[in-house]
Design a protein around this motif. Structure first.
Motif, PDB file in Angstrom:
ATOM      1  N   GLY A 146       0.933  -1.336  -0.148  1.00 10.88           N
ATOM      2  CA  GLY A 146      -0.033  -0.373   0.184  1.00 10.88           C
ATOM      3  C   GLY A 146       0.616   0.818   0.120  1.00 10.88           C
ATOM      4  O   GLY A 146       0.259   2.204   0.631  1.00 10.88           O
ATOM      5  N   GLU A 147       2.228   1.487  -0.678  1.00  8.52           N
ATOM      6  CA  GLU A 147       3.310   2.508  -0.978  1.00  8.52           C
ATOM      7  C   GLU A 147       3.065   2.469  -2.136  1.00  8.52           C
ATOM      8  O   GLU A 147       3.347   1.503  -3.298  1.00  8.52           O
ATOM      9  CB  GLU A 147       4.245   2.124  -0.102  1.00  8.52           C
ATOM     10  CG  GLU A 147       4.007   1.804   1.360  1.00  8.52           C
ATOM     11  CD  GLU A 147       5.801   1.051   1.267  1.00  8.52           C
ATOM     12  OE1 GLU A 147       5.401   0.443   3.389  1.00  8.52           O
ATOM     13  OE2 GLU A 147       6.573   1.399   1.479  1.00  8.52           O
ATOM     14  N   VAL A 148       3.883   3.680  -2.424  1.00 10.45           N
ATOM     15  CA  VAL A 148       4.276   4.215  -3.913  1.00 10.45           C
ATOM     16  C   VAL A 148       5.671   5.552  -3.659  1.00 10.45           C
ATOM     17  O   VAL A 148       4.539   6.790  -2.792  1.00 10.45           O
ATOM     18  CB  VAL A 148       3.342   4.949  -4.991  1.00 10.45           C
ATOM     19  CG1 VAL A 148       2.364   5.857  -4.702  1.00 10.45           C
ATOM     20  CG2 VAL A 148       3.521   5.023  -5.810  1.00 10.45           C
ATOM     21  N   THR A 149       6.859   5.415  -3.652  1.00  9.36           N
ATOM     22  CA  THR A 149       7.610   6.687  -3.479  1.00  9.36           C
ATOM     23  C   THR A 149       7.848   7.370  -4.931  1.00  9.36           C
ATOM     24  O   THR A 149       7.854   6.384  -5.626  1.00  9.36           O
ATOM     25  CB  THR A 149       8.974   5.478  -3.063  1.00  9.36           C
ATOM     26  OG1 THR A 149       8.294   5.310  -1.789  1.00  9.36           O
ATOM     27  CG2 THR A 149       9.529   6.881  -2.904  1.00  9.36           C
ATOM     28  N   VAL A 150       8.027   8.188  -4.753  1.00  5.82           N
ATOM     29  CA  VAL A 150       7.859   9.378  -5.586  1.00  5.82           C
ATOM     30  C   VAL A 150       9.255  10.061  -5.622  1.00  5.82           C
ATOM     31  O   VAL A 150       9.402  11.108  -4.634  1.00  5.82           O
ATOM     32  CB  VAL A 150       6.768   9.982  -5.865  1.00  5.82           C
ATOM     33  CG1 VAL A 150       6.947  10.816  -7.440  1.00  5.82           C
ATOM     34  CG2 VAL A 150       5.530   9.509  -6.557  1.00  5.82           C
ATOM     35  N   ARG A 151       9.967  10.553  -6.456  1.00  3.40           N
ATOM     36  CA  ARG A 151      11.546  11.020  -6.935  1.00  3.40           C
ATOM     37  C   ARG A 151      10.708  13.053  -5.949  1.00  3.40           C
ATOM     38  O   ARG A 151       9.511  13.653  -7.153  1.00  3.40           O
ATOM     39  CB  ARG A 151      11.979  11.599  -7.525  1.00  3.40           C
ATOM     40  CG  ARG A 151      11.955  10.434  -8.387  1.00  3.40           C
ATOM     41  CD  ARG A 151      14.017   9.709  -7.374  1.00  3.40           C
ATOM     42  NE  ARG A 151      13.931   8.609  -8.106  1.00  3.40           N
ATOM     43  CZ  ARG A 151      14.665   7.739  -7.443  1.00  3.40           C
ATOM     44  NH1 ARG A 151      15.074   8.085  -6.296  1.00  3.40           N
ATOM     45  NH2 ARG A 151      15.407   6.801  -7.738  1.00  3.40           N
ATOM     46  N   TRP A 152      11.478  13.401  -5.433  1.00  5.35           N
ATOM     47  CA  TRP A 152      10.892  14.621  -4.622  1.00  5.35           C
ATOM     48  C   TRP A 152      11.076  15.838  -5.970  1.00  5.35           C
ATOM     49  O   TRP A 152      10.115  16.758  -5.568  1.00  5.35           O
ATOM     50  CB  TRP A 152      12.318  14.847  -3.051  1.00  5.35           C
ATOM     51  CG  TRP A 152      11.587  16.913  -3.642  1.00  5.35           C
ATOM     52  CD1 TRP A 152      13.399  17.698  -3.605  1.00  5.35           C
ATOM     53  CD2 TRP A 152      10.613  16.956  -2.209  1.00  5.35           C
ATOM     54  NE1 TRP A 152      12.340  19.151  -3.465  1.00  5.35           N
ATOM     55  CE2 TRP A 152      11.218  17.976  -2.238  1.00  5.35           C
ATOM     56  CE3 TRP A 152      10.329  16.837  -1.939  1.00  5.35           C
ATOM     57  CZ2 TRP A 152      10.522  19.799  -1.684  1.00  5.35           C
ATOM     58  CZ3 TRP A 152       9.304  17.680  -1.273  1.00  5.35           C
ATOM     59  CH2 TRP A 152       9.646  18.652  -0.659  1.00  5.35           C
ATOM     60  N   GLU A 153      11.806  15.621  -6.624  1.00  5.58           N
ATOM     61  CA  GLU A 153      12.240  17.348  -7.320  1.00  5.58           C
ATOM     62  C   GLU A 153      11.127  16.927  -8.619  1.00  5.58           C
ATOM     63  O   GLU A 153       9.797  18.685  -8.829  1.00  5.58           O
ATOM     64  CB  GLU A 153      13.435  17.512  -8.134  1.00  5.58           C
ATOM     65  CG  GLU A 153      13.083  15.032  -9.496  1.00  5.58           C
ATOM     66  CD  GLU A 153      13.893  14.351  -8.445  1.00  5.58           C
ATOM     67  OE1 GLU A 153      14.484  13.389  -9.432  1.00  5.58           O
ATOM     68  OE2 GLU A 153      14.481  14.374  -7.048  1.00  5.58           O
ATOM     69  N   ALA A 154       9.876  15.948  -8.850  1.00  2.28           N
ATOM     70  CA  ALA A 154       8.394  16.113  -9.133  1.00  2.28           C
ATOM     71  C   ALA A 154       7.242  16.091  -8.450  1.00  2.28           C
ATOM     72  O   ALA A 154       6.804  17.260  -9.495  1.00  2.28           O
ATOM     73  CB  ALA A 154       8.482  13.735  -9.927  1.00  2.28           C
ATOM     74  N   LEU A 155       7.351  16.420  -7.168  1.00  4.22           N
ATOM     75  CA  LEU A 155       6.825  16.817  -6.504  1.00  4.22           C
ATOM     76  C   LEU A 155       6.780  18.207  -5.530  1.00  4.22           C
ATOM     77  O   LEU A 155       5.847  18.919  -4.675  1.00  4.22           O
ATOM     78  CB  LEU A 155       5.745  16.075  -5.654  1.00  4.22           C
ATOM     79  CG  LEU A 155       5.972  14.310  -6.267  1.00  4.22           C
ATOM     80  CD1 LEU A 155       5.190  13.960  -4.939  1.00  4.22           C
ATOM     81  CD2 LEU A 155       4.433  14.577  -7.143  1.00  4.22           C
TER      82      LEU A 155
END
Length: 263
Positions: A250-259
């Motif tokens: 139940g996780e998803v990790t996204v690169r900081w620079e995208a958000l």
């Protein structure tokens, strides 16, 4: 240094964050001679520090945890819970330890701060982390800062290294989720006021809701399969930094620079 928080806490509240830390940062903790982790602002009761020690030691048996609180009465109340590998100290963002920790977890600490104060706090805490070591490949310490609901069903956190922000992780109990944008109310302080049209985090949550809706046929196989399919579709347009092993949680990790906030 810092402001006294409300101190509300519950046992097992930070299990999703702890599980992620153990999985993604365990190797750094294991390779260290003295792996020290800080539970910063643990609150009116020491449950989260006790649990952090237990969970870290499943991947790094020699890990130590120091609970740090700015309210002296909370430190005094926690002292009876000290044991081998677990101590409590009075302090704040200065992190009153002689060594630089390999982990600082600050959950629900910055919620009451102003958005404009976050960058300075991040910079101060990152400056206290164990440094990276290119000779050994060590990435250095990790700051995990975020917010969750009262019983830990929904959680969003930013992971930062000595160099600054790295990723944003969204984690949830899938059975409690109507749509991914329900997690918006748990965005950390750096992002929660940026969930407006024109900001990347708003666009991401919009796209996540659309992917979730498109994955509705997978709901017959369970919420987990629907989540996995939705995240897989997101990878076409967003720099997702993890894979199906974490998505199943139940996780998803996204690169900081995208958000990261604009401006």
């Amino acid at each position: 240094m810092g402001t006294v928080t409300r101190g509300t806490t519950n046992p097992n509240r930070l299990r999703r964050m702890d599980r992620w830390i153990a999985a993604t940062h365990g190797a750094e903790l294991r390779r260290a001679a003295d792996p020290v982790a800080v539970d910063l602002g643990y609150g009116a009761a020491p449950w989260t520090a006790v649990e952090l020690l237990h969970r870290l030691r499943t991947v790094a048996p020699h890990a130590r945890v120091v609970g740090v609180e700015i309210e002296p009465a909370r430190v005094a109340a926690a002292l009876p819970y000290e044991r081998a590998g677990l101590t409590f100290r009075h302090g704040g963002f200065e992190i009153p330890l002689p060594q630089r920790p390999l982990l600082v977890r600050a959950a629900n600490v910055l919620r009451q701060y102003e958005e404009g104060e976050v960058a300075a706090v991040w910079e101060r805490l990152c400056g206290r982390l164990a440094p990276a070591d290119p000779a050994t490949g060590a990435r250095g310490g990790l700051l995990v800062e975020g917010t969750c609901d009262e019983i830990g069903r929904r959680h969003v956190w930013v992971a930062l290294g000595p160099e600054g922000p790295r990723t944003v992780t969204f984690a949830t109990r899938l059975g409690s989720l109507e749509r991914p944008s329900d997690l918006a109310e748990r965005l950390p302080k750096a992002l929660i006021h940026r969930n407006v049209p024109g900001e990347p985090v708003h666009t991401f949550l919009r796209d996540f809701d659309r992917a979730w809706a498109a994955a509705a046929p997978y709901a017959s196989y369970g919420a987990r399969q629907r989540w996995i399919r939705a995240v897989r579709d997101l990878t076409a347009d967003w720099p997702v930094a993890d894979g199906p092993v974490r998505w199943r949680q139940g996780e998803v990790t996204v690169r900081w620079e995208a958000l990261a906030p604009r401006g």
